[in-house]
Design an enzyme around this catalytic site. Sequence first.
Site, PDB file in Angstrom:
ATOM      1  N   ASN A 205      -0.372 -19.181 -50.124  1.00 35.56           N
ATOM      2  CA  ASN A 205      -0.073 -17.753 -50.174  1.00 35.56           C
ATOM      3  C   ASN A 205      -0.125 -17.154 -48.882  1.00 35.56           C
ATOM      4  O   ASN A 205      -1.191 -17.083 -48.152  1.00 35.56           O
ATOM      5  CB  ASN A 205      -1.259 -16.971 -51.118  1.00 35.56           C
ATOM      6  CG  ASN A 205      -1.105 -17.409 -52.449  1.00 35.56           C
ATOM      7  OD1 ASN A 205      -0.106 -17.376 -53.215  1.00 35.56           O
ATOM      8  ND2 ASN A 205      -2.268 -18.043 -53.108  1.00 35.56           N
ATOM      9  N   GLU A 288       3.650 -15.970 -58.188  1.00 34.68           N
ATOM     10  CA  GLU A 288       2.463 -15.033 -58.382  1.00 34.68           C
ATOM     11  C   GLU A 288       2.622 -14.251 -56.978  1.00 34.68           C
ATOM     12  O   GLU A 288       1.737 -14.080 -56.022  1.00 34.68           O
ATOM     13  CB  GLU A 288       1.242 -16.115 -58.111  1.00 34.68           C
ATOM     14  CG  GLU A 288       0.829 -17.031 -59.109  1.00 34.68           C
ATOM     15  CD  GLU A 288      -0.168 -17.952 -59.205  1.00 34.68           C
ATOM     16  OE1 GLU A 288      -0.766 -18.321 -57.926  1.00 34.68           O
ATOM     17  OE2 GLU A 288      -0.611 -18.146 -60.005  1.00 34.68           O
ATOM     18  N   ARG A 321       7.354 -25.791 -53.743  1.00 35.76           N
ATOM     19  CA  ARG A 321       6.625 -26.042 -54.791  1.00 35.76           C
ATOM     20  C   ARG A 321       7.465 -25.579 -55.943  1.00 35.76           C
ATOM     21  O   ARG A 321       8.120 -24.516 -56.153  1.00 35.76           O
ATOM     22  CB  ARG A 321       5.380 -25.255 -54.547  1.00 35.76           C
ATOM     23  CG  ARG A 321       4.530 -25.780 -53.411  1.00 35.76           C
ATOM     24  CD  ARG A 321       3.379 -24.851 -53.233  1.00 35.76           C
ATOM     25  NE  ARG A 321       2.215 -25.332 -53.976  1.00 35.76           N
ATOM     26  CZ  ARG A 321       1.346 -24.564 -54.641  1.00 35.76           C
ATOM     27  NH1 ARG A 321       1.639 -23.066 -54.593  1.00 35.76           N
ATOM     28  NH2 ARG A 321       0.393 -24.792 -55.487  1.00 35.76           N
ATOM     29  N   ARG A 338       4.275 -20.268 -70.741  1.00 33.49           N
ATOM     30  CA  ARG A 338       4.146 -20.719 -69.415  1.00 33.49           C
ATOM     31  C   ARG A 338       4.376 -22.073 -68.827  1.00 33.49           C
ATOM     32  O   ARG A 338       4.906 -22.440 -68.011  1.00 33.49           O
ATOM     33  CB  ARG A 338       2.890 -20.139 -68.697  1.00 33.49           C
ATOM     34  CG  ARG A 338       2.557 -20.582 -67.442  1.00 33.49           C
ATOM     35  CD  ARG A 338       1.103 -20.190 -66.683  1.00 33.49           C
ATOM     36  NE  ARG A 338       0.763 -20.697 -65.682  1.00 33.49           N
ATOM     37  CZ  ARG A 338      -0.344 -20.244 -64.991  1.00 33.49           C
ATOM     38  NH1 ARG A 338      -1.013 -19.273 -65.179  1.00 33.49           N
ATOM     39  NH2 ARG A 338      -0.751 -21.034 -63.841  1.00 33.49           N
ATOM     40  N   ASP A 367      -1.926 -25.621 -64.735  1.00 33.45           N
ATOM     41  CA  ASP A 367      -2.541 -25.050 -63.354  1.00 33.45           C
ATOM     42  C   ASP A 367      -3.896 -26.013 -63.372  1.00 33.45           C
ATOM     43  O   ASP A 367      -5.026 -25.498 -63.284  1.00 33.45           O
ATOM     44  CB  ASP A 367      -2.667 -23.678 -63.313  1.00 33.45           C
ATOM     45  CG  ASP A 367      -2.998 -23.372 -61.969  1.00 33.45           C
ATOM     46  OD1 ASP A 367      -2.990 -24.118 -61.102  1.00 33.45           O
ATOM     47  OD2 ASP A 367      -3.501 -22.221 -61.686  1.00 33.45           O
ATOM     48  N   GLU A 389       1.543 -33.059 -56.974  1.00 35.10           N
ATOM     49  CA  GLU A 389       0.509 -32.221 -56.332  1.00 35.10           C
ATOM     50  C   GLU A 389      -0.853 -32.222 -57.185  1.00 35.10           C
ATOM     51  O   GLU A 389      -0.698 -31.686 -58.251  1.00 35.10           O
ATOM     52  CB  GLU A 389       0.947 -30.763 -56.017  1.00 35.10           C
ATOM     53  CG  GLU A 389      -0.084 -29.781 -55.451  1.00 35.10           C
ATOM     54  CD  GLU A 389       0.422 -28.437 -55.395  1.00 35.10           C
ATOM     55  OE1 GLU A 389       1.426 -28.103 -54.411  1.00 35.10           O
ATOM     56  OE2 GLU A 389      -0.118 -27.440 -55.902  1.00 35.10           O
ATOM     57  N   GLU A 395     -11.305 -26.405 -58.222  1.00 36.64           N
ATOM     58  CA  GLU A 395     -11.213 -25.042 -58.689  1.00 36.64           C
ATOM     59  C   GLU A 395     -11.676 -25.052 -60.100  1.00 36.64           C
ATOM     60  O   GLU A 395     -12.380 -24.084 -60.452  1.00 36.64           O
ATOM     61  CB  GLU A 395      -9.773 -24.453 -58.419  1.00 36.64           C
ATOM     62  CG  GLU A 395      -9.534 -23.146 -59.361  1.00 36.64           C
ATOM     63  CD  GLU A 395      -8.171 -22.453 -58.894  1.00 36.64           C
ATOM     64  OE1 GLU A 395      -7.227 -23.329 -58.450  1.00 36.64           O
ATOM     65  OE2 GLU A 395      -7.910 -21.662 -59.365  1.00 36.64           O
ATOM     66  N   GLU A 504     -15.069 -32.612 -69.026  1.00 33.66           N
ATOM     67  CA  GLU A 504     -14.221 -32.301 -70.109  1.00 33.66           C
ATOM     68  C   GLU A 504     -14.890 -31.908 -71.527  1.00 33.66           C
ATOM     69  O   GLU A 504     -14.906 -30.858 -72.107  1.00 33.66           O
ATOM     70  CB  GLU A 504     -13.159 -33.457 -70.193  1.00 33.66           C
ATOM     71  CG  GLU A 504     -12.463 -33.253 -71.393  1.00 33.66           C
ATOM     72  CD  GLU A 504     -11.211 -34.168 -71.588  1.00 33.66           C
ATOM     73  OE1 GLU A 504     -11.690 -35.366 -71.404  1.00 33.66           O
ATOM     74  OE2 GLU A 504     -10.202 -33.875 -71.981  1.00 33.66           O
ATOM     75  N   TRP A 534      -1.410 -13.581 -67.679  1.00 35.72           N
ATOM     76  CA  TRP A 534      -1.175 -14.849 -66.941  1.00 35.72           C
ATOM     77  C   TRP A 534      -0.465 -16.136 -67.838  1.00 35.72           C
ATOM     78  O   TRP A 534      -0.330 -16.980 -67.268  1.00 35.72           O
ATOM     79  CB  TRP A 534      -2.591 -15.534 -66.361  1.00 35.72           C
ATOM     80  CG  TRP A 534      -2.987 -14.418 -65.468  1.00 35.72           C
ATOM     81  CD1 TRP A 534      -3.869 -13.416 -65.533  1.00 35.72           C
ATOM     82  CD2 TRP A 534      -2.878 -14.416 -63.847  1.00 35.72           C
ATOM     83  NE1 TRP A 534      -4.010 -12.736 -64.365  1.00 35.72           N
ATOM     84  CE2 TRP A 534      -3.373 -13.291 -63.376  1.00 35.72           C
ATOM     85  CE3 TRP A 534      -1.967 -15.345 -63.118  1.00 35.72           C
ATOM     86  CZ2 TRP A 534      -3.278 -13.043 -62.001  1.00 35.72           C
ATOM     87  CZ3 TRP A 534      -1.755 -14.984 -61.817  1.00 35.72           C
ATOM     88  CH2 TRP A 534      -2.251 -13.847 -61.386  1.00 35.72           C
TER      89      TRP A 534
END
Length: 672
Positions: A205, A288, A321, A338, A367, A389, A395, A504, A534
């Site tokens: 970003n 985004e 990307r 999505r 994601d 990737e 995160e 998990e 989203w």
Amino acid sequence: MPLTVPVLPVGIDPAWLPPEAFRPLGSRRTLVQGAGPLVDTVHGEVAYACGQFGGEVVRNAADDAYDLVLRLARQTAADAGVLGSIGDLGDEGFAYERADETATVTAVGQRGLLYGLFHVVRLGEDAFRGARAREVHRPASALRMLDHWDNVAVHPVMGQVERGYAGGSLFWRDGGARGEWDRVRAYGRLLAACGVNAVSVNNVNVHETEAHLLTDRIDQVARIAGALRPYGIRTHLSVTFAAPVVLGGLSTADPFEGAVREWWAEAVRGVYSAIPDFGGFVVKADSEGQPGPFTYGRSHADGANLLAAALEPYGGTVHWRAFVYDHRQDWRDRTTDRARAAYDHFAPLDGEFADNAVLQVKHGPLDFQVREPVSPVLGAMPRTRLAVELQATQEYTGQQRHVCWLGPMWSEVLRFGPHGDGGASVGESVRGLVAVSNVGDDPFWTGHPLAQANLYTFGRLAWQPGRDPHGVLDEWIGLTFPSAPERLVGGLHAVLDGSWRTYEKYTAPLGVGFMVQPGHHYGPSVDGYEYSPWGTYHFADRDGIGVDRSAATGTGYAAQYGKPWAEVYESAATCPDELLLFFHHVPYGHVLADGRTVIQHIYDSHFEGVEEAEEARRVWAGLADLVDPAWHARVAERYEEQVRSAREWRDQINSYFLRKSGVPDARGRTIY
Ligand code: GCU
């Protein structure tokens, strides 16, 4: 006094290379042969170690008896025979052998010599014992890259490092270059020891200050590149697609406009005059809120090829990307999925990307969730250079407050065969591996000291995607805790081996995905994203849960796979349970392969996950006498938070589903 050579830094002192970063080896005399800046690095490594611990290193001497020879072979008649028998080593490969009491590393490229040195380091004493037949090592691919999501200026929401959990940026501070070049150099050394050869130094970003790195701030990037170069790391930059407008004052960034092409050509010329070995660009476009070719009615191939053309004369690469989707979706609209987006946007463009464009594809369709299927894009674009990737920064996997070793997850992705058992695996077919970095200015590099294992595992899997990740973990343990007693090695395996599955279990099992707190993404919030734009929903109601992504009755996502996966995922009867809720909406009473219902599995796994986290904390506490006190304390402190957080997840998730479904726990445990 034995000769010593370096191992991975396990912590940072003011000199960045503490004594623990070096390890004695059983060799006394080393010969380093060859010329060039990376050969100087190799020589410097050995010389530094000799200075600290004794031993002798000579450079380019005549033949004599040496314990270790690190040799850059030239294409001379003398070397021709040796090289002929070794075969093609490329720029990064090396051969290692031991005969007549001499261990020899032979490389053709300077990077190869550096990797050969680190190979000897990994072998430790074994490198100098007995005879060893020649082994040849080459990386599976030339692209082994870390993407830093570092901001130059502190972002009001995302801070200095977006999704960073290891302190501030190594490169930037308060709006400018941080200027600690020794630390950056030590980082390059750490990466080279893992096998990484490329870095992107700023966030995908690209905010306003960071946009200027491409032009008037390129000197700062050049300084970073200068500090990383001695370890064979090529520097890359994230750029904004709107640069011609934002920086150049043009009225358009349309890839079909001559002025736009000229602007990029000129910008790239400036970059290469500052950084002759610059690697290329990373671009997040039409994603985004980032600008991209859609604004001008152009495709992503048009956009990528614009930048590829500018980079081509200098040998640079554009990393484009594939993380493109509608982040302003209406949650009421069940027809938009999505998960479909990357394939829908990119698969039709197969074959249209320039040769020096790499399409960088997140390993899963959403994601970086703790469990996702492998992205169908990875099996759908045979005429495009693809890179996978991964997300080393945790995160969605505990933000480096939880232990979550991701080796097994990454290995599953890399071993996945998009076309079934007969075809090539993802690891065999892609052109490279990229990970979002988990490193910052934290004294342990990664915030959670055990998260270093993720960085190391990424580098080794990028070098050899088919490797057993547990072997890599053994290697990391051996390098980080030299001469660790069996109890410590066993304890480290006990807390790391199964930590991904433990995470998990107490968070989002069965492939359900997003149940995190919105924004910062830490901790549970079952409906946090359920009524948001989203596109990350679980659709739990009183009767059942999950997303119907079948072709017959759902969004059709399952049909984006080739055979056999499209059929396997299409039916709840054949879909693996671990991905069930990703592909199907099922009643709470749906029976899984092990005979339990979905609702009982939700309860059981959350109880089990917490018990496993508590057990790991106990095991770690028992290692206190074997681990450096600062290390031990840092991990112990994080275990307190992990256990607290795991209980929070368990209680919120279990209470939510008990209240939704009205089905009690068959084992009568406390649910609130
Ligand atoms: C995730 C993450 C963002 C990041 C994005 C990306 O959505 O939360 O911070 O920008 O991925 O990969 O571009």
